[in-house]
Scaffold this active site. Structure first.
Site, short mmCIF file in Angstrom:
data_model
loop_
_atom_site.label_atom_id
_atom_site.label_comp_id
_atom_site.label_asym_id
_atom_site.label_seq_id
_atom_site.Cartn_x
_atom_site.Cartn_y
_atom_site.Cartn_z
N ASP A 1 0.83 -1.21 0.00
CA ASP A 1 0.00 0.00 0.00
C ASP A 1 0.87 1.26 0.00
O ASP A 1 1.98 1.26 0.52
CB ASP A 1 -0.92 -0.02 1.24
CG ASP A 1 -2.11 0.91 1.07
OD1 ASP A 1 -2.35 1.39 -0.07
OD2 ASP A 1 -2.81 1.16 2.07
N ASN B 1 -10.92 -2.49 -5.62
CA ASN B 1 -10.12 -1.55 -6.43
C ASN B 1 -10.76 -1.24 -7.78
O ASN B 1 -10.40 -0.25 -8.42
CB ASN B 1 -8.69 -2.09 -6.62
CG ASN B 1 -7.83 -2.01 -5.38
OD1 ASN B 1 -6.96 -2.85 -5.16
ND2 ASN B 1 -8.04 -1.00 -4.54
C1 IPE Z 1 -5.50 -2.78 -0.31
O1 IPE Z 1 -5.11 -1.48 -0.51
C2 IPE Z 1 -5.54 -3.52 -1.62
C3 IPE Z 1 -4.24 -3.75 -2.26
C4 IPE Z 1 -3.06 -3.45 -1.75
C5 IPE Z 1 -4.29 -4.40 -3.55
P1 IPE Z 1 -6.20 -0.31 -0.68
O2 IPE Z 1 -5.42 0.95 -0.82
O3 IPE Z 1 -7.13 -0.64 -1.77
O4 IPE Z 1 -6.97 -0.37 0.71
P2 IPE Z 1 -7.89 0.70 1.45
O5 IPE Z 1 -8.94 1.12 0.50
O6 IPE Z 1 -7.00 1.85 1.82
O7 IPE Z 1 -8.41 -0.01 2.66
C1 IPE Z 2 -1.47 0.17 -3.47
O1 IPE Z 2 -1.24 1.54 -3.48
C2 IPE Z 2 -1.73 -0.37 -4.85
C3 IPE Z 2 -3.12 -0.82 -5.10
C4 IPE Z 2 -4.08 -0.85 -4.21
C5 IPE Z 2 -3.45 -1.26 -6.45
P1 IPE Z 2 -2.45 2.58 -3.50
O2 IPE Z 2 -2.78 2.90 -4.91
O3 IPE Z 2 -3.56 2.12 -2.67
O4 IPE Z 2 -1.76 3.86 -2.83
P2 IPE Z 2 -2.46 4.87 -1.81
O5 IPE Z 2 -2.99 4.07 -0.68
O6 IPE Z 2 -3.52 5.58 -2.56
O7 IPE Z 2 -1.33 5.77 -1.40
MG MG Z 3 -4.06 2.33 -0.72
#
Ligand code: IPE
Ligand code: IPE
Ligand code: MG
Length: 248
Positions: free
Chosen positions: A23, A71
């Site tokens: 994340d 997502n």
């Molecule tokens: C969790 O991250 C999903 C992945 C790393 C693929 P998100 O960024 O989607 O999670 P939330 O929405 O902050 O809980």
């Molecule tokens: C994790 O990084 C990747 C996926 C969930 C696909 P994020 O895209 O969630 O990054 P933040 O949480 O917005 O910084």
């Molecule tokens: Mg995220």
């Protein structure tokens, strides 16, 4: 620095399965005034580095939460960019997987992924299927509740068809019907980016998993950060409901 931490790790007490909620790609990019997708591109570098590091250390299973069911609700342009990146990455990384003797696997609803992504994945899984040093499992179009629902449907069908009796349903049967059935339960879950939540990931399998949280954004998660998490895990006492004296 890297050597120092590595020296402290007991290779005989490694987690057999490490799962990572990768994340912070978006926030990493935002901090640099870059588009979110550049964060995802840099995140791929961390995937390569961490997979190689885990394999070298002797970890047997590494699961990376790559794309959740939730997502899909992101802006369509970002979803499209992630899928394109997925196809490109799998195509480019097969050679590295072969070199490192790593087998690629997936968990999740992969049949509902875009056709080109599914094709690349299947090809890479087929090419690497005899590799034996480590399994790299991508959680793609995955959510734990989806997995529990599909497992429940399979079991309910078996009951209806009288293949099994309701009273036969136990933990092992549920585990066997999840998309994670090919994996041992993760002993260690790592989440980057300073978020303290599970976001619909392996709800069943992590019943007794150890959680490790770090503020580091995924694109900055390196060998050192990985070793730190493993070292922290090795300092824990896993009690599984018993007392400290019982497990000593
Ligand atoms: C969790 O991250 C999903 C992945 C790393 C693929 P998100 O960024 O989607 O999670 P939330 O929405 O902050 O809980
Ligand atoms: C994790 O990084 C990747 C996926 C969930 C696909 P994020 O895209 O969630 O990054 P933040 O949480 O917005 O910084
Ligand atoms: Mg995220």
């Amino acid at each position: 620095m890297v050597e120092n931490i590595l020296d402290q790790i007991d290779v005989n007490k490694l987690p057999n399965h490490i799962a990572i909620i990768m994340d912070g790609n978006g926030r990493w990019a935002k901090k640099r005034s870059l588009p979110r997708v550049v964060g995802h591109e840099y995140g791929v570098k961390s995937v390569r580095l961490v997979a190689e590091t885990a394999a070298k250390l002797g970890v047997k299973h590494l699961t990376l939460y790559t794309f959740s069911k939730e997502n899909w609700n992101r802006p369509q342009l970002e979803v499209k960019a992630i899928m394109t990146l997925l196809v490109r990455t799998i195509r480019n990384e097969v050679k590295t997987l072969q070199k490192n003797n790593i087998r690629l696997k997936t968990i999740g609803d992969i049949d509902s992924l875009p056709a080109d992504a599914l094709r690349e994945l299947k090809e890479a899984m087929e090419l690497t299927k005899n590799n034996s040093r480590m399994d790299l499992i991508l959680a793609l179009n995955y959510s734990a509740r989806w997995d529990i629902i599909q497992a429940t449907k399979k079991i309910a069908t078996d009951v209806l068809n009288k293949t099994i009796d309701v009273n036969e349903i136990d933990e092992a049967m549920i585990s066997k019907n999840l998309s994670t059935s090919c994996l041992p339960e993760p002993e260690l879950l790592i989440r980057t980016s300073g978020e303290y939540r599970i976001s619909n990931f392996m709800l069943w399998e992590l019943a007794y998993g150890e959680f490790y949280f770090t503020d580091v954004f995924w694109p900055e998660f390196d060998q050192n950060a990985f070793y730190k998490a493993v070292l922290d895990y090795q300092k824990r006492e896993r009690r599984f409901g018993k007392t400290s004296e019982q497990v000593k």
